[in-house]
Design an enzyme around this catalytic site. Structure first.
Site, PDB file in Angstrom:
ATOM      1  CB  THR A  39     -16.245  13.744  -5.077  1.00 13.11           C
ATOM      2  OG1 THR A  39     -14.856  14.449  -5.134  1.00 13.11           O
ATOM      3  CG2 THR A  39     -17.047  13.613  -5.922  1.00 13.11           C
ATOM      4  N   GLY A 136     -11.301  30.298  -6.733  1.00 12.16           N
ATOM      5  CA  GLY A 136     -11.342  28.808  -6.641  1.00 12.16           C
ATOM      6  C   GLY A 136      -9.955  28.012  -6.736  1.00 12.16           C
ATOM      7  CG  ASP A 184      -9.044  23.191  -1.307  1.00  9.61           C
ATOM      8  OD1 ASP A 184      -9.340  22.271  -2.328  1.00  9.61           O
ATOM      9  OD2 ASP A 184      -9.863  24.200  -1.035  1.00  9.61           O
ATOM     10  CE1 TYR A 236     -18.070  23.233  -0.217  1.00  7.47           C
ATOM     11  CE2 TYR A 236     -18.772  23.433   1.982  1.00  7.47           C
ATOM     12  CZ  TYR A 236     -17.754  22.854   1.159  1.00  7.47           C
ATOM     13  OH  TYR A 236     -16.890  21.731   1.727  1.00  7.47           O
TER      14      TYR A 236
END
Ligand code: ADP
Ligand code: MG
Length: 393
Positions: A39, A136, A184, A236
């Site tokens: 998102t 991840g 992140d 991605y």
């Protein structure tokens, strides 16, 4: 490596390389995304929290205007004049080892963001981390944020935490060349104990939302499948392209501008694959909003169904799960987890499970058994406590 180990490994490395004691020590955490996947680059909502695993930076200044970086990953130091960073990034980045583009890219992006030339002191930086790489958990944001906060303090630049998160993203996008969003870095910069960061990726408004795992007696398990994200870069890029196409077809700036009520119209206007990509993003944004409301109104035990729905959407609509992730999620739920979902970009990496503290051992054993039964390599399962963000140690 435990946190103390990584801190002292960075210090030992600094001593070995420079022959002197460092003058400062900073660290920044990796993160887990509780919900809100893919998102961020659609201007949407995410809900990550910082984890106890951290990357440590030990730093000392030097008088010759050069920056030298070294990591326990690669003990060959990389050294360049600060004045040369502007020529190095982005066009000549291949001339330095890939890992060094993270800390050097941060130095480059930071000077640019602060509107400064290379009129700052030279630095030596030694790096060590206990954030697992490629699981991840964003070891990349941890190294960026730790370097950014260390250099911002040392150079007295006065950038705030959101600006430093942007610097980390610029480094990753332009110096490293990885097309990632800003979630992140924001989690790593803004994290707080037993709380999650509700981030609007369009406005960068960030609100701390209490998780209350500790008082509810809950634990969050990370189930690292140890499957490397083999297709992550290509997959991605493809997913991003589908999202851009979907937004274009619907005539909106980003998928953030669509709601669940727009999906029926979207289904009429685009091919099935693009529609399912769009449906994932639109429903996932709603699930993030619902998770925040649920945490505030009913507490963490009530978010299980949202986590499960998020996983199904990534598996079926966005198609970024792999059998190992599905096995981890299914086995955790079968063993009584409150909720579980894959987390991170997909194509491998880790899943999470929210469990009663008393059930953690049983869930761990069940997932491990399910992996053995399926003939997969053993997963690495560990609890993570939502933790504080980047700091001077
Ligand atoms: P992740 O999911 O862990 O963020 P990425 O591929 O985004 O995976 O980032 C991992 C890369 O970041 C590593 O391959 C390395 O280049 C760099 N990196 C992360 N931590 C360190 C470290 N402690 N020392 C050197 N490089 C690091
Ligand atoms: Mg990363």
């Amino acid at each position: 490596m435990t946190g103390t180990d990584a801190a002292s490994a960075a210090r030992d490395l600094f001593l070995r390389v420079t022959g002197a004691e460092p003058s400062g020590h900073w660290s920044a955490p990796g993160r887990v995304n509780l919900i809100g996947e893919h998102t961020d680059y659609n201007d949407g909502f995410v809900l990550p929290f910082a984890i106890p695993h951290r990357t440590h930076v030990q730093l000392g200044t030097r008088a010759d205007g050069r920056i030298r970086v070294v990591s326990t990953f690669d003990e060959v130091p990389v050294e360049v004049p600060l004045a040369d960073l502007a020529a190095l990034f982005p066009d000549d980045r291949e001339s330095v080892p890939e890992w060094s583009r993270y800390p050097l890219g941060v130095a480059w992006a930071l000077l640019h963001a602060a509107g400064r030339d290379a009129d700052v002191t030279g630095v030596d930086i030694a790096i060590a981390s206990d954030v697992p790489v490629g699981a991840g958990l964003s070891s990349s944001a941890a190294i960026e944020s730790a370097t950014a906060i260390a250099l911002n303090d040392t150079w007295d630049l006065g950038l705030d935490r959101v600006a430093l998160a942007r610097v980390g993203r610029t480094a990753e996008n332009e110096a490293v060349g990885a097309p990632t969003g800003i979630m992140d870095q924001m989690a790593s910069m803004l994290g707080e104990a037993d709380a999650t960061i509700f981030l609007d990726c369009r406005s960068l408004d960030a609100n701390v939302v209490e998780l209350g795992f500790a008082s509810a007696g809950l634990e969050l398990l990370v189930m690292d499948t140890r499957v490397a994200h083999a297709h992550s870069t290509g997959g991605y890029r493809e997913r991003r392209a589908s999202c851009e196409l979907g937004a274009e077809i619907m005539g909106v700036a980003a998928l953030r501008d669509l709601t669940v009520g727009d999906l029926a119209a979207a289904a009429e206007k685009m091919d099935d694959v693009t529609f399912r990509r769009v449906r994932h993003v639109v429903t996932e944004n709603q699930r993030v909003l619902d998770t925040v409301q649920t945490l505030r109104n009913s507490g963490p035990r009530a978010i299980g169904e949202l986590l499960v729905a998020s996983h199904a959407s990534m598996r079926d609509d966005f198609e970024i799960s792999v059998p190992e992730l599905d096995t981890a999620v299914d086995a955790a739920l079968a063993a009584g987890a409150i909720g579980a979902r894959m987390t991170g970009g997909g194509f491998g990496g880790a899943a999470i499970a929210l469990v009663e503290r008393a059930q953690a051992a049983e869930v761990t054993a069940s997932v491990t058994r399910a992996f053995a039964d399926a003939g997969y390599g053993a997963p690495h399962i560990f609890a993570v406590t939502p933790s504080p963000g980047a700091t001077r140690a």
